[in-house]
Scaffold this motif. Sequence first.
Motif, PDB file in Angstrom:
ATOM      1  N   LEU A 202     -19.660 -60.169  25.248  1.00  0.00           N
ATOM      2  CA  LEU A 202     -20.013 -58.820  25.701  1.00  0.00           C
ATOM      3  C   LEU A 202     -20.203 -57.863  24.530  1.00  0.00           C
ATOM      4  CD1 LEU A 202     -17.748 -58.333  28.847  1.00  0.00           C
ATOM      5  CD2 LEU A 202     -20.253 -58.445  28.780  1.00  0.00           C
ATOM      6  N   SER A 203     -19.429 -58.038  23.476  1.00  0.00           N
ATOM      7  CA  SER A 203     -19.548 -57.136  22.325  1.00  0.00           C
ATOM      8  C   SER A 203     -20.905 -57.255  21.649  1.00  0.00           C
ATOM      9  CB  SER A 203     -18.437 -57.419  21.307  1.00  0.00           C
ATOM     10  OG  SER A 203     -18.652 -58.649  20.639  1.00  0.00           O
ATOM     11  N   ARG A 204     -21.592 -58.379  21.880  1.00  0.00           N
ATOM     12  CA  ARG A 204     -22.935 -58.579  21.336  1.00  0.00           C
ATOM     13  C   ARG A 204     -24.024 -58.128  22.306  1.00  0.00           C
ATOM     14  NH1 ARG A 204     -19.580 -62.151  19.048  1.00  0.00           N
ATOM     15  NH2 ARG A 204     -19.994 -62.921  16.941  1.00  0.00           N
ATOM     16  N   GLU A 205     -23.665 -58.028  23.581  1.00  0.00           N
ATOM     17  CA  GLU A 205     -24.635 -57.655  24.598  1.00  0.00           C
ATOM     18  C   GLU A 205     -24.702 -56.148  24.822  1.00  0.00           C
ATOM     19  OE1 GLU A 205     -26.704 -59.810  26.512  1.00  0.00           O
ATOM     20  OE2 GLU A 205     -26.124 -61.143  24.861  1.00  0.00           O
ATOM     21  N   VAL A 206     -23.571 -55.470  24.687  1.00  0.00           N
ATOM     22  CA  VAL A 206     -23.500 -54.024  24.937  1.00  0.00           C
ATOM     23  C   VAL A 206     -22.660 -53.374  23.848  1.00  0.00           C
ATOM     24  CG1 VAL A 206     -23.719 -54.306  27.443  1.00  0.00           C
ATOM     25  CG2 VAL A 206     -21.443 -54.228  26.401  1.00  0.00           C
ATOM     26  N   ASP A 207     -22.687 -52.063  23.805  1.00  0.00           N
ATOM     27  CA  ASP A 207     -21.889 -51.317  22.840  1.00  0.00           C
ATOM     28  C   ASP A 207     -20.496 -51.074  23.432  1.00  0.00           C
ATOM     29  OD1 ASP A 207     -20.749 -49.635  21.005  1.00  0.00           O
ATOM     30  OD2 ASP A 207     -22.223 -48.030  21.207  1.00  0.00           O
ATOM     31  N   PRO A 208     -19.448 -51.693  22.876  1.00  0.00           N
ATOM     32  CA  PRO A 208     -18.105 -51.501  23.429  1.00  0.00           C
ATOM     33  C   PRO A 208     -17.669 -50.037  23.472  1.00  0.00           C
ATOM     34  CG  PRO A 208     -18.124 -53.345  21.895  1.00  0.00           C
ATOM     35  CD  PRO A 208     -19.448 -52.656  21.763  1.00  0.00           C
ATOM     36  N   ALA A 209     -18.132 -49.250  22.520  1.00  0.00           N
ATOM     37  CA  ALA A 209     -17.702 -47.854  22.438  1.00  0.00           C
ATOM     38  C   ALA A 209     -18.187 -47.022  23.616  1.00  0.00           C
ATOM     39  CB  ALA A 209     -18.186 -47.235  21.129  1.00  0.00           C
ATOM     40  N   THR A 210     -19.245 -47.476  24.274  1.00  0.00           N
ATOM     41  CA  THR A 210     -19.800 -46.701  25.392  1.00  0.00           C
ATOM     42  C   THR A 210     -19.734 -47.462  26.714  1.00  0.00           C
ATOM     43  OG1 THR A 210     -22.036 -47.516  24.900  1.00  0.00           O
ATOM     44  CG2 THR A 210     -21.350 -45.444  23.856  1.00  0.00           C
ATOM     45  N   SER A 211     -18.964 -48.542  26.753  1.00  0.00           N
ATOM     46  CA  SER A 211     -18.911 -49.386  27.952  1.00  0.00           C
ATOM     47  C   SER A 211     -17.519 -49.369  28.574  1.00  0.00           C
ATOM     48  CB  SER A 211     -19.287 -50.830  27.605  1.00  0.00           C
ATOM     49  OG  SER A 211     -20.586 -50.904  27.064  1.00  0.00           O
ATOM     50  N   ARG A 212     -17.493 -49.255  29.898  1.00  0.00           N
ATOM     51  CA  ARG A 212     -16.245 -49.286  30.648  1.00  0.00           C
ATOM     52  C   ARG A 212     -16.196 -50.585  31.462  1.00  0.00           C
ATOM     53  NH1 ARG A 212     -13.751 -44.289  31.089  1.00  0.00           N
ATOM     54  NH2 ARG A 212     -12.789 -44.854  33.071  1.00  0.00           N
ATOM     55  N   VAL A 213     -15.023 -51.219  31.467  1.00  0.00           N
ATOM     56  CA  VAL A 213     -14.888 -52.533  32.100  1.00  0.00           C
ATOM     57  C   VAL A 213     -13.779 -52.494  33.146  1.00  0.00           C
ATOM     58  CG1 VAL A 213     -14.527 -55.007  31.736  1.00  0.00           C
ATOM     59  CG2 VAL A 213     -15.593 -53.621  29.930  1.00  0.00           C
ATOM     60  N   PHE A 214     -14.106 -52.969  34.349  1.00  0.00           N
ATOM     61  CA  PHE A 214     -13.086 -53.194  35.374  1.00  0.00           C
ATOM     62  C   PHE A 214     -12.680 -54.663  35.280  1.00  0.00           C
ATOM     63  CE2 PHE A 214     -11.482 -54.552  39.426  1.00  0.00           C
ATOM     64  CZ  PHE A 214     -10.707 -53.489  39.853  1.00  0.00           C
ATOM     65  N   VAL A 215     -11.385 -54.913  35.148  1.00  0.00           N
ATOM     66  CA  VAL A 215     -10.901 -56.269  34.925  1.00  0.00           C
ATOM     67  C   VAL A 215     -10.051 -56.744  36.094  1.00  0.00           C
ATOM     68  CG1 VAL A 215      -9.556 -57.795  33.433  1.00  0.00           C
ATOM     69  CG2 VAL A 215     -10.875 -55.919  32.429  1.00  0.00           C
ATOM     70  N   ILE A 216     -10.449 -57.869  36.657  1.00  0.00           N
ATOM     71  CA  ILE A 216      -9.527 -58.669  37.460  1.00  0.00           C
ATOM     72  C   ILE A 216      -9.007 -59.740  36.516  1.00  0.00           C
ATOM     73  CG2 ILE A 216      -9.350 -60.400  39.279  1.00  0.00           C
ATOM     74  CD1 ILE A 216     -11.202 -58.774  40.984  1.00  0.00           C
ATOM     75  N   GLY A 217      -7.716 -59.751  36.284  1.00  0.00           N
ATOM     76  CA  GLY A 217      -7.170 -60.692  35.320  1.00  0.00           C
ATOM     77  C   GLY A 217      -5.842 -60.221  34.773  1.00  0.00           C
TER      78      GLY A 217
ATOM     79  N   ILE B 105     -19.231 -52.721  33.928  1.00  0.00           N
ATOM     80  CA  ILE B 105     -19.075 -54.174  33.837  1.00  0.00           C
ATOM     81  C   ILE B 105     -17.817 -54.561  34.607  1.00  0.00           C
ATOM     82  CG2 ILE B 105     -18.790 -56.177  32.321  1.00  0.00           C
ATOM     83  CD1 ILE B 105     -19.894 -54.384  30.026  1.00  0.00           C
ATOM     84  N   VAL B 106     -17.917 -55.610  35.409  1.00  0.00           N
ATOM     85  CA  VAL B 106     -16.739 -56.214  36.037  1.00  0.00           C
ATOM     86  C   VAL B 106     -16.509 -57.561  35.373  1.00  0.00           C
ATOM     87  CG1 VAL B 106     -15.768 -57.239  38.142  1.00  0.00           C
ATOM     88  CG2 VAL B 106     -17.003 -55.059  38.258  1.00  0.00           C
ATOM     89  N   VAL B 107     -15.315 -57.745  34.803  1.00  0.00           N
ATOM     90  CA  VAL B 107     -14.918 -59.027  34.222  1.00  0.00           C
ATOM     91  C   VAL B 107     -13.820 -59.613  35.097  1.00  0.00           C
ATOM     92  CG1 VAL B 107     -13.745 -60.168  32.300  1.00  0.00           C
ATOM     93  CG2 VAL B 107     -15.571 -58.511  31.843  1.00  0.00           C
ATOM     94  N   CYS B 108     -14.029 -60.838  35.528  1.00  0.00           N
ATOM     95  CA  CYS B 108     -13.071 -61.486  36.429  1.00  0.00           C
ATOM     96  C   CYS B 108     -12.520 -62.755  35.799  1.00  0.00           C
ATOM     97  CB  CYS B 108     -13.731 -61.804  37.768  1.00  0.00           C
ATOM     98  SG  CYS B 108     -12.636 -62.583  38.965  1.00  0.00           S
ATOM     99  N   GLY B 109     -11.193 -62.766  35.609  1.00  0.00           N
ATOM    100  CA  GLY B 109     -10.480 -63.960  35.167  1.00  0.00           C
ATOM    101  C   GLY B 109      -9.392 -64.282  36.172  1.00  0.00           C
ATOM    102  N   LEU B 110      -8.758 -65.414  36.014  1.00  0.00           N
ATOM    103  CA  LEU B 110      -7.684 -65.790  36.931  1.00  0.00           C
ATOM    104  C   LEU B 110      -6.600 -64.717  36.931  1.00  0.00           C
ATOM    105  CD1 LEU B 110      -6.541 -67.945  38.848  1.00  0.00           C
ATOM    106  CD2 LEU B 110      -5.372 -68.934  36.868  1.00  0.00           C
ATOM    107  N   ASP B 111      -6.197 -64.293  38.126  1.00  0.00           N
ATOM    108  CA  ASP B 111      -5.228 -63.203  38.261  1.00  0.00           C
ATOM    109  C   ASP B 111      -4.178 -63.612  39.287  1.00  0.00           C
ATOM    110  OD1 ASP B 111      -3.823 -60.852  38.680  1.00  0.00           O
ATOM    111  OD2 ASP B 111      -5.607 -59.582  38.551  1.00  0.00           O
ATOM    112  N   ARG B 112      -2.959 -63.885  38.793  1.00  0.00           N
ATOM    113  CA  ARG B 112      -1.895 -64.329  39.690  1.00  0.00           C
ATOM    114  C   ARG B 112      -1.161 -63.163  40.355  1.00  0.00           C
ATOM    115  NH1 ARG B 112       0.548 -68.298  35.194  1.00  0.00           N
ATOM    116  NH2 ARG B 112       0.027 -66.407  34.037  1.00  0.00           N
TER     117      ARG B 112
END
Length: 272
Positions: free
Chosen positions: A83-98, A128-135
């Motif tokens: 993702l750091s190569r696809e978008v600018d981290p400084a201007t990107s917000r991420v919702f994380v399941i994980g 951006i929504v990032v989904c990883g295993l979330d117990r």
Amino acid sequence: MTPFSDIQALIIDMDGVLWHGSQPLPGLIDFFDTLRAKHLRFILATNNATLTAEQYVTKLAGMGVRIGTEQILTSAMATASYLSREVDPATSRVFVIGEEGARAPLLEQGFTLTDTFDPVNTQTNADIVVCGLDRTLTWQKLANATYTLHAGAKFIGTNADTSLPTEQGMTIGNGAILAALQAATGVKPITIGKPEPIMYRQAMALLDTDTNKTIAIGDRLDTDILGAVRADIRSLMVLTGVSSEEDLKVSDFQPTWVMQDIRAITQALQKT
């Protein structure tokens, strides 16, 4: 010629190869001692996104094996790097399941994380929504991810494993969570972990090696071995994890070699 006579580096899966849950598999310490004696570089690459690199280092230390964080690559770390190569981290917000393992690499890359969705103040929502295993998965997490995807966010999965081996047996994996979100939104995720070749290519870059001098070691045909095929590297499957000799008989693709366990790999290494 043994599998290890012409290589420089190994990309090694963890769950089902080195341990089951918290139990190390027989021969673990000898395996790593032999890698070092043979001066073979290695990366431990796992689709499991629940733990951080530091936590994996601690887990291995508890089993008598000392490695550095630079020798760990999780699907979450690969996702953050991608993702750091696809978008600018400084201007990107991420919702994380994980869990922490999914969140920490994104924070280290400079992304802003959010746990909410606001239908009114949309500027605070994730793109951006990032989904990883979330117990600790809840309905509210799934709902907020769904709202965010319906609003147009990119959908990224750390990995697509539908199941996860544990000491109690097979349980739900991240791929099942991805499937639920896709069913609810109609949005198909981009997945980063094995069997996509992205992780293997990142690992080879970290190891400063190429496809001709690298071997992937894993226990699962549909992730470790298929990923190696797609990355154009040789692979070795052990029979201590998910896939079996019966699975090999009906598979459309095959590992380059099959061995019983890491003890057999150690014996092969010692003959080179």
